[in-house]
Motif scaffolding. Structure first.
Motif, mmCIF file in Angstrom:
data_model
loop_
_atom_site.group_PDB
_atom_site.id
_atom_site.type_symbol
_atom_site.label_atom_id
_atom_site.label_comp_id
_atom_site.label_asym_id
_atom_site.label_seq_id
_atom_site.Cartn_x
_atom_site.Cartn_y
_atom_site.Cartn_z
ATOM 1 N N SER A 39 -4.891 2.367 -6.146
ATOM 2 C CA SER A 39 -4.542 3.703 -6.651
ATOM 3 C C SER A 39 -3.400 3.695 -7.660
ATOM 4 O O SER A 39 -3.238 4.671 -8.402
ATOM 5 N N SER A 60 -5.374 4.080 -1.783
ATOM 6 C CA SER A 60 -4.929 2.818 -1.175
ATOM 7 C C SER A 60 -4.334 1.934 -2.259
ATOM 8 O O SER A 60 -4.690 2.044 -3.433
ATOM 9 N N ASP A 61 -3.446 1.054 -1.854
ATOM 10 C CA ASP A 61 -2.884 0.071 -2.780
ATOM 11 C C ASP A 61 -2.126 -0.971 -1.955
ATOM 12 O O ASP A 61 -1.470 -0.618 -0.964
ATOM 13 N N ARG A 67 2.239 2.824 -3.134
ATOM 14 C CA ARG A 67 1.955 3.753 -2.029
ATOM 15 C C ARG A 67 3.042 4.832 -1.937
ATOM 16 O O ARG A 67 2.742 6.002 -1.679
ATOM 17 N N GLN A 71 2.415 8.891 -2.372
ATOM 18 C CA GLN A 71 2.884 9.870 -1.394
ATOM 19 C C GLN A 71 3.733 10.959 -2.037
ATOM 20 O O GLN A 71 3.612 12.143 -1.707
ATOM 21 N N PRO A 85 -1.689 7.113 1.806
ATOM 22 C CA PRO A 85 -2.265 5.898 1.229
ATOM 23 C C PRO A 85 -2.292 4.733 2.218
ATOM 24 O O PRO A 85 -1.353 4.547 2.996
ATOM 25 N N ASP A 87 -2.700 0.564 3.059
ATOM 26 C CA ASP A 87 -2.375 -0.762 2.523
ATOM 27 C C ASP A 87 -3.663 -1.576 2.530
ATOM 28 O O ASP A 87 -4.034 -2.162 3.545
#
Length: 202
Positions: A39, A60-61, A67, A71, A85, A87
């Protein structure tokens, strides 16, 4: 670090989010969960969440900084249809999510080692339902066609930064996708010599 400090911004995300959203409008389901792999700053997912409020967006990332940025963008935009998000390392054997109705990955395939693409396609084969789509966006090589000069220069710069990165041959990605039960269903020419590539789970 303050909340404001955690937000990252990507000029390319702001440029390409409109054309990508138009492609998504034609292929995403009417409802369900859309998993975004890699992301990055989060600017794509918040834009899409505003445009497609009936969908639940799962960013996700693998990067903690990314992340945190996601947020903070979600919080500042007060979006109720974006989940926290995850992980997710695309190349990992298992991901912390059991299913998704659609998946997207923007500018990931060329800025990651080949095993990440292998994992992305394998993950899509496991997570997507029959008829579910995986949408990829970015530059690609195509067999028998030379890279345009700007993409050739970009490819050289990518490989200089990391020898495992680089613009991939679309036919190689398609061949890999088939092994996970994914069929290439459309390729759309996008701005700045990029492609919108859609695979469908059979």
């Amino acid at each position: 670090m303050s909340s404001q400090d955690a937000k990252l911004s990507s000029p390319s995300a702001l440029r390409n989010r409109g054309p990508i959203a138009e492609l998504l409008r034609h292929v995403l389901p009417d409802s369900g969960t859309v998993l975004e792999i890699a992301s990055g700053s989060g600017e794509h997912v918040i834009h899409f969440a505003r445009l497609f409020p009936n969908l639940v967006w799962q960013p996700s990332d693998p990067s903690p900084e990314a992340r945190a940025s996601v947020q903070d963008w979600v919080k500042s935009e007060s979006l109720a249809n974006v989940l926290p998000p995850l992980d997710v390392d695309a190349s990992a054997e298992t991901w912390p999510i059991a299913a998704a109705d659609a998946m997207i990955a923007i500018n990931m395939v060329h800025i990651s080692p080949w095993p990440a693409t292998q994992g992305l396609l394998g993950g899509a084969g496991k997570l997507l339902p029959s008829g579910g789509v995986l949408v990829l966006y970015g530059p690609y090589r195509r067999r028998g066609q030379p890279l345009v000069p700007s993409n050739a220069d970009f490819d050289t710069s990518l490989r200089a930064r990391n020898p495992e990165w680089g613009i991939r041959l679309l036919e190689d990605v398609e061949s890999l996708a088939k092994k996970s039960g994914l069929t290439l269903t459309s390729v759309t020419e996008m701005p700045a010599n990029n492609l919108g590539v859609v695979f469908t789970r059979q």
